[in-house]
Design a protein around this motif. Structure first.
Motif, PDB file in Angstrom:
ATOM      1  N   THR A  10     -68.145 -17.814  59.264  1.00  0.00           N
ATOM      2  CA  THR A  10     -67.206 -18.543  60.140  1.00  0.00           C
ATOM      3  C   THR A  10     -65.876 -17.827  60.334  1.00  0.00           C
ATOM      4  O   THR A  10     -65.137 -18.140  61.267  1.00  0.00           O
ATOM      5  CB  THR A  10     -66.910 -19.933  59.554  1.00  0.00           C
ATOM      6  N   GLY A  11     -65.538 -16.903  59.427  1.00  0.00           N
ATOM      7  CA  GLY A  11     -64.237 -16.235  59.493  1.00  0.00           C
ATOM      8  C   GLY A  11     -63.100 -17.079  58.936  1.00  0.00           C
ATOM      9  O   GLY A  11     -61.928 -16.724  59.079  1.00  0.00           O
ATOM     10  N   ILE A  12     -63.431 -18.205  58.292  1.00  0.00           N
ATOM     11  CA  ILE A  12     -62.398 -19.118  57.771  1.00  0.00           C
ATOM     12  C   ILE A  12     -61.937 -18.672  56.391  1.00  0.00           C
ATOM     13  O   ILE A  12     -62.739 -18.295  55.541  1.00  0.00           O
ATOM     14  CB  ILE A  12     -62.949 -20.565  57.714  1.00  0.00           C
ATOM     15  N   TRP A  13     -60.618 -18.738  56.184  1.00  0.00           N
ATOM     16  CA  TRP A  13     -60.026 -18.511  54.860  1.00  0.00           C
ATOM     17  C   TRP A  13     -59.704 -19.861  54.249  1.00  0.00           C
ATOM     18  O   TRP A  13     -58.861 -20.594  54.765  1.00  0.00           O
ATOM     19  CB  TRP A  13     -58.705 -17.732  54.970  1.00  0.00           C
ATOM     20  N   PRO A  14     -60.326 -20.250  53.134  1.00  0.00           N
ATOM     21  CA  PRO A  14     -59.904 -21.462  52.427  1.00  0.00           C
ATOM     22  C   PRO A  14     -58.755 -21.127  51.464  1.00  0.00           C
ATOM     23  O   PRO A  14     -58.780 -20.091  50.804  1.00  0.00           O
ATOM     24  CB  PRO A  14     -61.154 -21.886  51.653  1.00  0.00           C
ATOM     25  N   LEU A  15     -57.773 -22.003  51.425  1.00  0.00           N
ATOM     26  CA  LEU A  15     -56.614 -21.833  50.534  1.00  0.00           C
ATOM     27  C   LEU A  15     -56.334 -23.150  49.835  1.00  0.00           C
ATOM     28  O   LEU A  15     -56.463 -24.210  50.445  1.00  0.00           O
ATOM     29  CB  LEU A  15     -55.353 -21.476  51.338  1.00  0.00           C
ATOM     30  N   ASP A  16     -55.913 -23.092  48.581  1.00  0.00           N
ATOM     31  CA  ASP A  16     -55.389 -24.270  47.899  1.00  0.00           C
ATOM     32  C   ASP A  16     -53.877 -24.134  47.831  1.00  0.00           C
ATOM     33  O   ASP A  16     -53.361 -23.077  47.449  1.00  0.00           O
ATOM     34  CB  ASP A  16     -55.978 -24.408  46.491  1.00  0.00           C
ATOM     35  N   VAL A  17     -53.178 -25.190  48.223  1.00  0.00           N
ATOM     36  CA  VAL A  17     -51.712 -25.159  48.241  1.00  0.00           C
ATOM     37  C   VAL A  17     -51.156 -26.388  47.535  1.00  0.00           C
ATOM     38  O   VAL A  17     -51.841 -27.408  47.403  1.00  0.00           O
ATOM     39  CB  VAL A  17     -51.164 -25.106  49.692  1.00  0.00           C
ATOM     40  N   ARG A  18     -49.917 -26.278  47.107  1.00  0.00           N
ATOM     41  CA  ARG A  18     -49.193 -27.426  46.561  1.00  0.00           C
ATOM     42  C   ARG A  18     -48.066 -27.761  47.534  1.00  0.00           C
ATOM     43  O   ARG A  18     -47.249 -26.913  47.873  1.00  0.00           O
ATOM     44  CB  ARG A  18     -48.633 -27.116  45.171  1.00  0.00           C
ATOM     45  N   VAL A  19     -48.051 -29.019  47.965  1.00  0.00           N
ATOM     46  CA  VAL A  19     -47.037 -29.491  48.912  1.00  0.00           C
ATOM     47  C   VAL A  19     -46.085 -30.416  48.176  1.00  0.00           C
ATOM     48  O   VAL A  19     -46.485 -31.470  47.683  1.00  0.00           O
ATOM     49  CB  VAL A  19     -47.685 -30.246  50.098  1.00  0.00           C
ATOM     50  N   ASN A  20     -44.822 -30.010  48.070  1.00  0.00           N
ATOM     51  CA  ASN A  20     -43.776 -30.859  47.494  1.00  0.00           C
ATOM     52  C   ASN A  20     -42.967 -31.436  48.648  1.00  0.00           C
ATOM     53  O   ASN A  20     -42.415 -30.683  49.460  1.00  0.00           O
ATOM     54  CB  ASN A  20     -42.862 -30.049  46.562  1.00  0.00           C
ATOM     55  N   GLU A  21     -42.946 -32.761  48.724  1.00  0.00           N
ATOM     56  CA  GLU A  21     -42.294 -33.430  49.849  1.00  0.00           C
ATOM     57  C   GLU A  21     -41.209 -34.367  49.343  1.00  0.00           C
ATOM     58  O   GLU A  21     -41.432 -35.171  48.438  1.00  0.00           O
ATOM     59  CB  GLU A  21     -43.338 -34.215  50.641  1.00  0.00           C
ATOM     60  N   LYS A  22     -40.012 -34.266  49.952  1.00  0.00           N
ATOM     61  CA  LYS A  22     -38.901 -35.131  49.567  1.00  0.00           C
ATOM     62  C   LYS A  22     -39.129 -36.539  50.101  1.00  0.00           C
ATOM     63  O   LYS A  22     -39.942 -36.759  51.009  1.00  0.00           O
ATOM     64  CB  LYS A  22     -37.586 -34.573  50.098  1.00  0.00           C
ATOM     65  N   ARG A  23     -38.402 -37.482  49.546  1.00  0.00           N
ATOM     66  CA  ARG A  23     -38.472 -38.877  49.980  1.00  0.00           C
ATOM     67  C   ARG A  23     -38.205 -38.947  51.484  1.00  0.00           C
ATOM     68  O   ARG A  23     -37.370 -38.206  52.017  1.00  0.00           O
ATOM     69  CB  ARG A  23     -37.415 -39.664  49.218  1.00  0.00           C
ATOM     70  N   SER A  24     -38.908 -39.844  52.178  1.00  0.00           N
ATOM     71  CA  SER A  24     -38.728 -39.975  53.626  1.00  0.00           C
ATOM     72  C   SER A  24     -38.762 -41.432  54.045  1.00  0.00           C
ATOM     73  O   SER A  24     -39.235 -42.301  53.298  1.00  0.00           O
ATOM     74  CB  SER A  24     -39.829 -39.203  54.370  1.00  0.00           C
ATOM     75  N   LYS A  25     -38.241 -41.672  55.241  1.00  0.00           N
ATOM     76  CA  LYS A  25     -38.317 -43.019  55.805  1.00  0.00           C
ATOM     77  C   LYS A  25     -38.298 -42.933  57.321  1.00  0.00           C
ATOM     78  O   LYS A  25     -37.802 -41.958  57.904  1.00  0.00           O
ATOM     79  CB  LYS A  25     -37.193 -43.913  55.290  1.00  0.00           C
ATOM     80  N   ILE A  26     -38.842 -43.961  57.920  1.00  0.00           N
ATOM     81  CA  ILE A  26     -38.795 -44.119  59.373  1.00  0.00           C
ATOM     82  C   ILE A  26     -38.046 -45.406  59.653  1.00  0.00           C
ATOM     83  O   ILE A  26     -38.370 -46.460  59.096  1.00  0.00           O
ATOM     84  CB  ILE A  26     -40.199 -44.181  59.989  1.00  0.00           C
ATOM     85  N   THR A  27     -37.013 -45.316  60.493  1.00  0.00           N
ATOM     86  CA  THR A  27     -36.237 -46.499  60.873  1.00  0.00           C
ATOM     87  C   THR A  27     -36.319 -46.683  62.386  1.00  0.00           C
ATOM     88  O   THR A  27     -36.507 -45.714  63.126  1.00  0.00           O
ATOM     89  CB  THR A  27     -34.760 -46.369  60.455  1.00  0.00           C
ATOM     90  N   ASP A  28     -36.164 -47.931  62.817  1.00  0.00           N
ATOM     91  CA  ASP A  28     -36.140 -48.154  64.253  1.00  0.00           C
ATOM     92  C   ASP A  28     -34.728 -47.920  64.781  1.00  0.00           C
ATOM     93  O   ASP A  28     -33.817 -47.580  64.017  1.00  0.00           O
ATOM     94  CB  ASP A  28     -36.673 -49.549  64.610  1.00  0.00           C
ATOM     95  N   SER A  29     -34.540 -48.075  66.089  1.00  0.00           N
ATOM     96  CA  SER A  29     -33.242 -47.757  66.698  1.00  0.00           C
ATOM     97  C   SER A  29     -32.125 -48.679  66.206  1.00  0.00           C
ATOM     98  O   SER A  29     -30.954 -48.350  66.328  1.00  0.00           O
ATOM     99  CB  SER A  29     -33.344 -47.831  68.225  1.00  0.00           C
ATOM    100  N   GLY A  30     -32.498 -49.819  65.621  1.00  0.00           N
ATOM    101  CA  GLY A  30     -31.483 -50.718  65.075  1.00  0.00           C
ATOM    102  C   GLY A  30     -31.178 -50.463  63.610  1.00  0.00           C
ATOM    103  O   GLY A  30     -30.348 -51.132  63.017  1.00  0.00           O
ATOM    104  N   GLY A  31     -31.854 -49.491  63.005  1.00  0.00           N
ATOM    105  CA  GLY A  31     -31.602 -49.144  61.611  1.00  0.00           C
ATOM    106  C   GLY A  31     -32.518 -49.840  60.611  1.00  0.00           C
ATOM    107  O   GLY A  31     -32.410 -49.609  59.413  1.00  0.00           O
TER     108      GLY A  31
END
Length: 197
Positions: free
Chosen positions: A142-163
């Motif tokens: 297939t030509g595909i390279w498999p990789l294992d990665v570690r993803v470190n993600e900071k705290r997140s939030k989604i707010t509406d236009s009113g906060g």
């Protein structure tokens, strides 16, 4: 006297209307821009990193020009670090260019970025750092390279236009399997998912 007051009042109202129109000529429009973005919150909403700061896309690494394992690693890291950028800006062009049609993870994140932009919601936090844990042999068929990665993600939030907070995620670290290949001289993400046991 009553007639004088009426004339004076009418003149004052007309003058105020002229000043109001003249004063608005140089002002930016009060309505949102025709192209919705993740930062199109109303002026009354509380400030957030997305609405008060310029969001910069991660820099494309020069190693992506390599068509071997170094290029595959650099492309996988770059792609996954684009995530918070597309959520904050609605600019998904690079994400789409690097996503295979078969990549469910890619499509799901793209859908969320578009929804945030269309609704005028604000995504804040969520910055990622990605490190490569292991690079496997390229699949000859297939030509595909498999990789294992570690993803470190900071705290997140989604707010509406009113906060109001619509969604909140704590900081997290996840190990993921990324499958990546080449198409028309470009790196393309085939899939992102859990590492098989």
């Amino acid at each position: 006297m009553t007639r004088s007051r009426a004339i004076l009042a009418a003149t004052s109202i007309a003058a105020a209307a002229v000043l109001l129109v003249a004063g608005c000529d140089g002002d930016p429009p009060a309505t949102p821009s025709p192209e919705p973005t993740a930062t199109s919150a109303s002026p009354e909403s509380s400030p957030s990193p997305s609405s008060s700061a310029v969001v910069v896309a991660p820099e494309r690494p020069k190693e992506m020009d390599d068509d071997g394992p170094a290029g595959a690693e650099a492309a996988a890291v770059y792609f996954l670090e684009l995530d918070d950028y597309i959520m904050k800006t609605g600019d998904t062009a690079e994400w789409e260019a690097m996503s295979s049609k078969s990549c469910e993870h890619c499509e799901a994140r793209l859908d969320q970025a578009r929804q945030i932009a269309e609704r005028g919601d604000v995504f804040s936090g969520g910055e990622r750092t990605v490190s490569v844990l292991h690079t496997y042999e390229q699949d000859a068929a297939t030509g595909i390279w498999p990789l294992d990665v570690r993803v470190n993600e900071k705290r997140s939030k989604i707010t509406d236009s009113g906060g109001s907070i619509l969604l909140s995620n704590e900081a997290q670290s996840k190990d993921r399997r990324v499958e990546i290949g080449r198409k028309d001289g470009r790196w393309v993400i085939i899939g992102v998912g859990d590492i098989p046991e």
